[in-house]
Design a protein around this motif. Structure first.
Motif, PDB file in Angstrom:
ATOM      1  N   LYS A 143       0.845  -1.196   0.000  1.00  0.00           N
ATOM      2  CA  LYS A 143       0.000   0.000   0.000  1.00  0.00           C
ATOM      3  C   LYS A 143       0.877   1.241   0.000  1.00  0.00           C
ATOM      4  N   TYR A 144       0.445   2.271  -0.736  1.00  0.00           N
ATOM      5  CA  TYR A 144       1.102   3.569  -0.584  1.00  0.00           C
ATOM      6  C   TYR A 144       0.052   4.616  -0.234  1.00  0.00           C
ATOM      7  N   PHE A 145       0.506   5.830   0.073  1.00  0.00           N
ATOM      8  CA  PHE A 145      -0.366   6.837   0.653  1.00  0.00           C
ATOM      9  C   PHE A 145      -0.299   8.124  -0.153  1.00  0.00           C
ATOM     10  N   GLY A 146      -1.229   9.040   0.117  1.00  0.00           N
ATOM     11  CA  GLY A 146      -1.313  10.267  -0.647  1.00  0.00           C
ATOM     12  C   GLY A 146      -1.375  11.495   0.235  1.00  0.00           C
ATOM     13  N   PRO A 147      -1.524  12.660  -0.375  1.00  0.00           N
ATOM     14  CA  PRO A 147      -1.477  13.920   0.379  1.00  0.00           C
ATOM     15  C   PRO A 147      -2.656  14.111   1.321  1.00  0.00           C
ATOM     16  N   TYR A 148      -3.763  13.390   1.109  1.00  0.00           N
ATOM     17  CA  TYR A 148      -4.884  13.514   2.040  1.00  0.00           C
ATOM     18  C   TYR A 148      -4.558  12.875   3.386  1.00  0.00           C
ATOM     19  N   GLU A 149      -3.577  11.975   3.381  1.00  0.00           N
ATOM     20  CA  GLU A 149      -3.283  11.201   4.590  1.00  0.00           C
ATOM     21  C   GLU A 149      -2.065  11.698   5.351  1.00  0.00           C
ATOM     22  N   ALA A 150      -1.110  12.288   4.639  1.00  0.00           N
ATOM     23  CA  ALA A 150       0.133  12.662   5.301  1.00  0.00           C
ATOM     24  C   ALA A 150       0.779  13.828   4.574  1.00  0.00           C
ATOM     25  N   LYS A 152       3.986  14.146   4.241  1.00  0.00           N
ATOM     26  CA  LYS A 152       5.047  13.503   3.462  1.00  0.00           C
ATOM     27  C   LYS A 152       4.692  12.038   3.259  1.00  0.00           C
ATOM     28  N   PRO A 153       3.770  11.764   2.337  1.00  0.00           N
ATOM     29  CA  PRO A 153       3.285  10.388   2.194  1.00  0.00           C
ATOM     30  C   PRO A 153       4.372   9.391   1.820  1.00  0.00           C
ATOM     31  N   GLU A 154       5.425   9.840   1.152  1.00  0.00           N
ATOM     32  CA  GLU A 154       6.493   8.912   0.775  1.00  0.00           C
ATOM     33  C   GLU A 154       7.210   8.355   2.002  1.00  0.00           C
ATOM     34  N   SER A 155       7.075   9.020   3.152  1.00  0.00           N
ATOM     35  CA  SER A 155       7.733   8.548   4.376  1.00  0.00           C
ATOM     36  C   SER A 155       6.856   7.592   5.175  1.00  0.00           C
ATOM     37  N   TRP A 156       5.597   7.449   4.774  1.00  0.00           N
ATOM     38  CA  TRP A 156       4.697   6.522   5.460  1.00  0.00           C
ATOM     39  C   TRP A 156       4.926   5.119   4.909  1.00  0.00           C
ATOM     40  N   LEU A 157       5.261   4.176   5.787  1.00  0.00           N
ATOM     41  CA  LEU A 157       5.532   2.799   5.377  1.00  0.00           C
ATOM     42  C   LEU A 157       4.647   1.846   6.169  1.00  0.00           C
ATOM     43  N   GLU A 158       4.023   0.928   5.474  1.00  0.00           N
ATOM     44  CA  GLU A 158       3.152  -0.052   6.114  1.00  0.00           C
ATOM     45  C   GLU A 158       3.895  -1.334   6.484  1.00  0.00           C
ATOM     46  N   THR A 159       5.169  -1.424   6.093  1.00  0.00           N
ATOM     47  CA  THR A 159       6.003  -2.580   6.417  1.00  0.00           C
ATOM     48  C   THR A 159       6.361  -2.545   7.906  1.00  0.00           C
ATOM     49  N   PRO A 160       6.537  -3.700   8.563  1.00  0.00           N
ATOM     50  CA  PRO A 160       6.812  -3.702  10.010  1.00  0.00           C
ATOM     51  C   PRO A 160       7.949  -2.775  10.416  1.00  0.00           C
ATOM     52  N   ASP A 174      22.022  10.824   5.806  1.00  0.00           N
ATOM     53  CA  ASP A 174      22.183  11.274   4.419  1.00  0.00           C
ATOM     54  C   ASP A 174      21.521  10.327   3.422  1.00  0.00           C
ATOM     55  N   GLY A 175      20.958   9.235   3.904  1.00  0.00           N
ATOM     56  CA  GLY A 175      20.190   8.337   3.041  1.00  0.00           C
ATOM     57  C   GLY A 175      18.704   8.566   3.258  1.00  0.00           C
ATOM     58  N   ARG A 176      17.904   7.731   2.643  1.00  0.00           N
ATOM     59  CA  ARG A 176      16.461   7.818   2.912  1.00  0.00           C
ATOM     60  C   ARG A 176      15.798   6.478   2.634  1.00  0.00           C
ATOM     61  N   VAL A 177      14.731   6.232   3.353  1.00  0.00           N
ATOM     62  CA  VAL A 177      13.916   5.022   3.181  1.00  0.00           C
ATOM     63  C   VAL A 177      12.518   5.498   2.848  1.00  0.00           C
ATOM     64  N   THR A 178      12.034   5.105   1.681  1.00  0.00           N
ATOM     65  CA  THR A 178      10.799   5.700   1.165  1.00  0.00           C
ATOM     66  C   THR A 178       9.839   4.628   0.660  1.00  0.00           C
ATOM     67  N   ASN A 179       8.571   4.957   0.629  1.00  0.00           N
ATOM     68  CA  ASN A 179       7.545   4.058   0.116  1.00  0.00           C
ATOM     69  C   ASN A 179       7.653   4.002  -1.409  1.00  0.00           C
ATOM     70  N   ALA A 180       7.870   2.809  -1.950  1.00  0.00           N
ATOM     71  CA  ALA A 180       8.048   2.653  -3.398  1.00  0.00           C
ATOM     72  C   ALA A 180       6.983   1.764  -4.020  1.00  0.00           C
ATOM     73  N   ASN A 181       5.876   1.543  -3.316  1.00  0.00           N
ATOM     74  CA  ASN A 181       4.840   0.650  -3.843  1.00  0.00           C
ATOM     75  C   ASN A 181       4.279   1.098  -5.184  1.00  0.00           C
TER      76      ASN A 181
END
Length: 462
Positions: A143-150, A152-160, A174-181
């Motif tokens: 699942k990924y998320f959109g602007p209605y929910e967050a 910065k939706p790319e930072s919302w992760l549904e993985t444990p 200096d790195g990043r972990v992002t939602n790529a669904n």
């Protein structure tokens, strides 16, 4: 003057495939190569794909492996053999993936109580798989998320979180972990949104199995049966299910409920659904031979609900096509059913895949188009509630341009023959004029018998 009618037309027999088309390793190799290109275009250094029993479609799409009972994690880093972490019961299946992987045991993915005394550090495991400081890591779950929910939706992760926390610790500030669904699941550009010819042929097998199960129940259901008895007439068990089997009746009717010991009575409303990989069929009807068998207050069910609902579904079928936007389909449903009585819920159409609902471009004002190769579910749900309850003729279609149709016909002539027969029935018997690219997958496509003790009386255009 109503523009629908009840007609006597035997529930159609379009045939049942004897074998299920299978995807060979070349299909998965092409998918993996496409994902590499998508990763680079998204500016990501690595991908991590998480799966569990309920959310395995992305993993299965890429590898042909779906974890049973346990979880799994696929780590994809350029110029490195992907690492596939699995629990003890799935390690052998993971090693047999359709792409080259290094299958490694990660005990915490196993069930509770199994030996975890030799569990390696997750940080060490992920570093050994290729995740490094400063990496931009895309995480794919379901699942990924959109602007209605967050914000910065790319930072919302549904993985444990224990996995995400370690990833963020490794990549550092200096790195990043992002939602790529969205790489796989966007309804237009996602890789899973468009299916190969062989995948469509395989999904037709599942769609046929679903619809034949519903047909068997409709023909067999009788007063005095329990919900368990009714569902046993479906003879299920052909494939892994994409969702739980549903059946409910009478005053216990709720669309998502599982079968129960509730006893069916004359005049009861009933709803049921079966989902296999690539297909789902759902129907709602009444345990009666005709309107005289309905409760006194709803004997106008066909005129008030079923008929208008069928006309909405018919226009949906006639409108959908390559280049049509999701907003156009949404507007059709709202034109017909957007009243307090019908109580339209959910999006009236979505993409179907290994998961029952992958994503949808159908929402108000949507300008996202349907494209060739997509599998689309007719999912128009009026939740009228008691005493009329609702209506449902949910099934799936494929969209294929002329070249795609030619390929399907040449490579899978038996699939094409069934599709042609379904199209002819919908056009000639139901009065639904389909575009050439609309290919019904279900053996019940648009068939609506409101009275299940008269299953060969169905709604059609007048």
């Amino acid at each position: 003057m109503p523009s629908f009618k009840l007609v006597d037309a035997k529930l159609p027999e379009f045939g049942i495939p004897k074998t299920r088309p299978e995807l060979d390793r070349s299909v998965y190799s092409e998918r993996f190569a496409a994902l590499k290109r998508a990763r680079r275009a998204a500016g990501l250094d690595a991908l991590v794909v998480y799966a569990d029993r309920e959310h395995a479609a992305n993993m299965s799409y890429l590898t042909g492996f779906d974890p049973r009972f346990e979880e799994a994690l696929l780590v994809i880093v350029p110029d490195t053999t992907p690492t596939l972490l699995a629990g003890p019961e799935n390690l052998g299946r993971a090693a047999s993936s359709m792409i080259d992987v290094e299958a490694r045991l990660y005990p915490p993915f196993g069930l509770m109580g199994q030996d975890r005394s030799k569990t390696p550090s997750l940080e060490e495991v992920l570093r050994n798989a290729g995740i490094q400081s400063n990496h931009r890591v895309g995480v794919l779950g379901w699942k990924y998320f959109g602007p209605y929910e967050a914000a910065k939706p790319e930072s919302w992760l549904e993985t444990p979180s224990y996995i995400v926390d370690v990833l963020r610790r490794i990549v550092g500030p200096d790195g990043r972990v992002t939602n790529a669904n969205a790489l796989l699941m966007h309804p237009v550009t996602g890789l899973r949104a468009v299916n190969e010819t062989v995948q469509i042929a395989q999904f037709e097998f599942g769609a046929v199995a679903c619809s034949e199960a519903i047909k068997a129940l409709i023909r067999s259901v009788k007063p005095g049966m329990t919900g368990y008895d009714a569902v046993q007439t479906m003879r299920l068990g052909v494939l892994p299910h994409s969702c739980h089997t549903m059946f409910s009746s009478g005053d216990q009717l709720v669309g998502l409920n599982s079968p129960s010991s509730n006893v069916l009575k004359p005049g009861d409303p009933m709803t049921t659904a079966v989902g296999y990989l690539g297909g789902l069929s759902s129907r709602m009807g009444w345990l009666a031979e005709d309107e005289s068998g309905l409760p006194e207050g709803v004997r106008d069910y066909v005129e008030k609900l079923a008929g208008p609902y069928f006309l909405c579904a018919a226009e949906w079928y006639e409108t959908i096509g390559i280049g049509v936007t999701g907003g156009e389909l949404d507007a059709i449903a709202r034109k017909h059913l957007d009243t307090p009585f019908f109580n339209l819920v959910l999006n009236p159409g979505h993409l179907i895949h290994l998961d029952e609902w992958m994503n949808t471009q159908v929402y108000p004002g949507s300008r996202e188009p349907f494209v060739s190769g997509q599998m689309v579910q007719v999912d128009i749900i009026p939740a009228a509630g008691p005493p009329y309850y609702g209506a449902n003729i949910e099934d799936g279609i494929a969209l294929l341009d002329e070249a795609g149709r030619d390929q399907l016909k040449a490579e899978f002539p038996d699939v094409w023959e069934r599709i042609e027969a379904r199209r002819a029935f919908m056009i000639d018997v139901l009065g639904i004029r389909l575009k050439p690219e609309v290919l019904p997958m279900s053996n019940l496509a648009a068939v609506m018998p409101p009275f299940w003790q008269s299953p060969d009386r169905i709604v059609a255009r007048a």
